[in-house]
Design an enzyme around this catalytic site. Structure first.
Site, PDB file in Angstrom:
ATOM      1  N   TYR A 195     -14.139  -0.705   2.197  1.00  0.00           N
ATOM      2  CA  TYR A 195     -13.359  -1.932   2.018  1.00  0.00           C
ATOM      3  C   TYR A 195     -12.970  -2.483   3.396  1.00  0.00           C
ATOM      4  O   TYR A 195     -12.599  -1.717   4.289  1.00  0.00           O
ATOM      5  CB  TYR A 195     -12.119  -1.614   1.165  1.00  0.00           C
ATOM      6  N   ASP A 213     -12.278   7.961  -1.145  1.00  0.00           N
ATOM      7  CA  ASP A 213     -11.671   6.833  -1.853  1.00  0.00           C
ATOM      8  C   ASP A 213     -12.429   6.680  -3.170  1.00  0.00           C
ATOM      9  O   ASP A 213     -13.589   6.270  -3.183  1.00  0.00           O
ATOM     10  CB  ASP A 213     -11.789   5.569  -0.979  1.00  0.00           C
ATOM     11  N   LYS A 234      -6.394  -1.340  -8.840  1.00  0.00           N
ATOM     12  CA  LYS A 234      -7.695  -1.633  -9.450  1.00  0.00           C
ATOM     13  C   LYS A 234      -7.808  -0.980 -10.828  1.00  0.00           C
ATOM     14  O   LYS A 234      -7.009  -1.283 -11.698  1.00  0.00           O
ATOM     15  CB  LYS A 234      -8.794  -1.187  -8.479  1.00  0.00           C
ATOM     16  N   ARG A 266      14.019   6.344  -2.264  1.00  0.00           N
ATOM     17  CA  ARG A 266      12.803   6.449  -1.443  1.00  0.00           C
ATOM     18  C   ARG A 266      12.227   7.853  -1.549  1.00  0.00           C
ATOM     19  O   ARG A 266      11.017   8.055  -1.560  1.00  0.00           O
ATOM     20  CB  ARG A 266      13.107   6.101   0.028  1.00  0.00           C
TER      21      ARG A 266
HETATM   22  O1  P1T Z   1      -5.389  -3.643  -1.867  1.00  0.00           O
HETATM   23  P1  P1T Z   1      -4.868  -2.249  -1.756  1.00  0.00           P
HETATM   24  O2  P1T Z   1      -4.167  -1.749  -2.965  1.00  0.00           O
HETATM   25  O3  P1T Z   1      -4.086  -2.020  -0.494  1.00  0.00           O
HETATM   26  O4  P1T Z   1      -6.162  -1.302  -1.680  1.00  0.00           O
HETATM   27  C1  P1T Z   1      -7.064  -1.338  -0.626  1.00  0.00           C
HETATM   28  C2  P1T Z   1      -8.406  -0.859  -1.078  1.00  0.00           C
HETATM   29  C3  P1T Z   1      -8.777   0.460  -0.821  1.00  0.00           C
HETATM   30  N1  P1T Z   1      -9.966   0.953  -1.224  1.00  0.00           N
HETATM   31  C4  P1T Z   1     -10.840   0.191  -1.887  1.00  0.00           C
HETATM   32  C5  P1T Z   1     -12.158   0.771  -2.315  1.00  0.00           C
HETATM   33  C6  P1T Z   1     -10.533  -1.142  -2.196  1.00  0.00           C
HETATM   34  O5  P1T Z   1     -11.430  -1.872  -2.871  1.00  0.00           O
HETATM   35  C7  P1T Z   1      -9.292  -1.687  -1.763  1.00  0.00           C
HETATM   36  C8  P1T Z   1      -8.914  -3.109  -2.027  1.00  0.00           C
HETATM   37  N2  P1T Z   1      -9.989  -3.929  -2.379  1.00  0.00           N
HETATM   38  C9  P1T Z   1      -9.899  -5.246  -2.701  1.00  0.00           C
HETATM   39  C10 P1T Z   1      -8.773  -5.955  -2.684  1.00  0.00           C
HETATM   40  C11 P1T Z   1     -11.182  -5.878  -3.087  1.00  0.00           C
HETATM   41  O6  P1T Z   1     -11.197  -6.985  -3.663  1.00  0.00           O
HETATM   42  O7  P1T Z   1     -12.219  -5.279  -2.804  1.00  0.00           O
END
Ligand code: P1T
Length: 387
Positions: free
Chosen positions: A108, A180, A205, A56
């Site tokens: 998001y 972000d 992503k 961890r």
């Molecule tokens: O899904 P995760 O890895 O926890 O990330 C969250 C997140 C944070 N910031 C942005 C700009 C994002 O688009 C996302 C996650 N978004 C999607 C799952 C989506 O389809 O828009």
């Protein structure tokens, strides 16, 4: 706490994407970073170890990813987490009850949900403002404000925030500024150069790019923040597994190549959509018709593959979502394969309806994550589906 080594700071972006964070494998000379799939490390004697004590706390594969992304963003330190939201969770834990945070009103859906449904009951306070106008940030500040948090381009409206202008406001008021950067990636936008203190990503992503893991990362140049984030990463423990770090790291090697193609395809499809009679509104910062196109050209090096468009009628949107063959109907974005989605019922379902409508996030809004396939095939697919 993962810090860049001098060799992670050399060369240009496209070379860094491949080499920064490299593990020098003494065992076999492996070209690819080994996946240290281990929960713990043998210690030679009590207090005597190779710098690794427990999975961890430290993992070499994770460190390789953290160095790689920190290098791409022009940061000094990186901290990977089990998801983008786990990353935001760690950022929010930098603050305490009574602190106030100014956040973009279009983020998001899960970002807003974590803030409003988890951290507001614990005593943090939030103002959600339209960051297309930096003055709205200044106007929302309170004596208790500690952080300004923004997405640019935003998900899914593709609004931009002027990073330099907001960075200046934060600096003048002694506030932290977190961005972000998931939609643009460090290939097209480097917020630390424009005044941000923290840059986060959902590595799920573009950084991974192959839709085969979930993860997140935050990077910074500031040692004080790095110390605190390193503490939180270990103390709260929302760390990614080594295999997922390896998959993200494999992805970043081709990030510059993929982003170039996402951008080419994105521009072509946005232009094509702009002439389609069924498209009532189109949101893509690379089009001269985007109200913030000049800002986009100034602070981004490319515009990428995210496009939203409104067909003015929810039934029509539903039909399109069900009719594409190459674009898969799915949540998420940033992979090599094209996806089509419905923000109102999927990614932003947790955002209050009035707020959604105020920003144009209607039931007839369709979001595309344009992949790296042959663009003519993608256009034919959309043409057939939109009709
Ligand atoms: O899904 P995760 O890895 O926890 O990330 C969250 C997140 C944070 N910031 C942005 C700009 C994002 O688009 C996302 C996650 N978004 C999607 C799952 C989506 O389809 O828009």
């Amino acid at each position: 706490m993962t810090r860049l080594r001098s060799e992670d700071r050399t060369h240009r972006l496209g070379t860094r994407a491949i080499h920064a964070g490299r593990i020098d494998d003494q065992n076999a000379g492996a070209i690819m970073p080994p996946i240290y799939q281990t929960s713990t490390y043998r210690q030679e004697a009590l207090g005597l170890n190779k710098g690794y004590e427990y999975g961890r706390t430290q993992n070499p594969t994770r460190e390789a990813l953290e160095r790689n992304v920190a290098s791409l963003e022009g940061a000094e330190f990186g901290f990977a987490f089990g998801s983008g939201l786990a990353t935001l969770d760690a950022i929010l834990k930098l603050f305490k009850a009574g602190d106030h945070i100014v956040c973009g009103d279009n983020v998001y859906g899960g970002t807003m949900r974590l803030m409003v449904r988890v951290y507001e009951p614990l005593g943090l306070t939030f103002s959600f403002v339209d960051m297309r106008n930096a003055e709205n940030v200044g106007a929302a500040l309170r004596p208790t404000t500690r952080l300004v948090y923004c997405e640019t381009p935003t998900n899914p409206m593709m609004f931009l925030a002027d990073l330099q202008a907001i960075g200046d406001i934060c600096q003048a008021h002694g506030l932290l500024f977190a961005v972000d950067n998931t939609f643009a990636s460090p290939i097209f936008q480097r917020p630390l150069e424009l005044g941000a203190d923290l840059v986060m990503h959902s590595t799920t992503k573009y950084l991974n790019g192959h839709s085969d893991m979930v993860g997140g990362i935050v990077v910074t140049k500031r040692e004080d923040l790095a110390e605190r984030l390193g503490f939180l990463q270990n103390a709260s423990g929302a760390v990614p597994g080594p295999m997922d770090c390896w998959l993200a790291l494999r992805g970043t090697k081709t990030l510059p190549l993929r982003m170039e193609r996402h951008d080419q395809n994105g521009r072509r499809i946005a232009e094509w959509l702009s002439t389609h009679r069924a498209v009532k509104k189109l949101y893509y910062p690379g089009l001269p018709s985007h109200p913030q196109h000049e800002l986009a050209k100034r602070q981004m090096r490319g515009f990428g593959g995210m496009i939203s468009f409104d067909v003015g009628d929810a039934d029509r949107a539903r039909k399109i979502l069900g009719a594409t063959r190459i674009f898969s109907l799915a949540e998420s974005l940033g992979g090599v394969e094209s996806l089509i989605g419905h923000p109102a019922s999927q990614t932003h379902a947790s955002v209050p309806v009035a707020m959604r409508e105020a920003m144009g996030l209607t039931d007839s809004l369709v979001r595309l994550s344009v992949g790296v396939e042959e663009v003519e095939d993608l256009i034919e697919d959309l043409d057939r589906a939109i009709g």
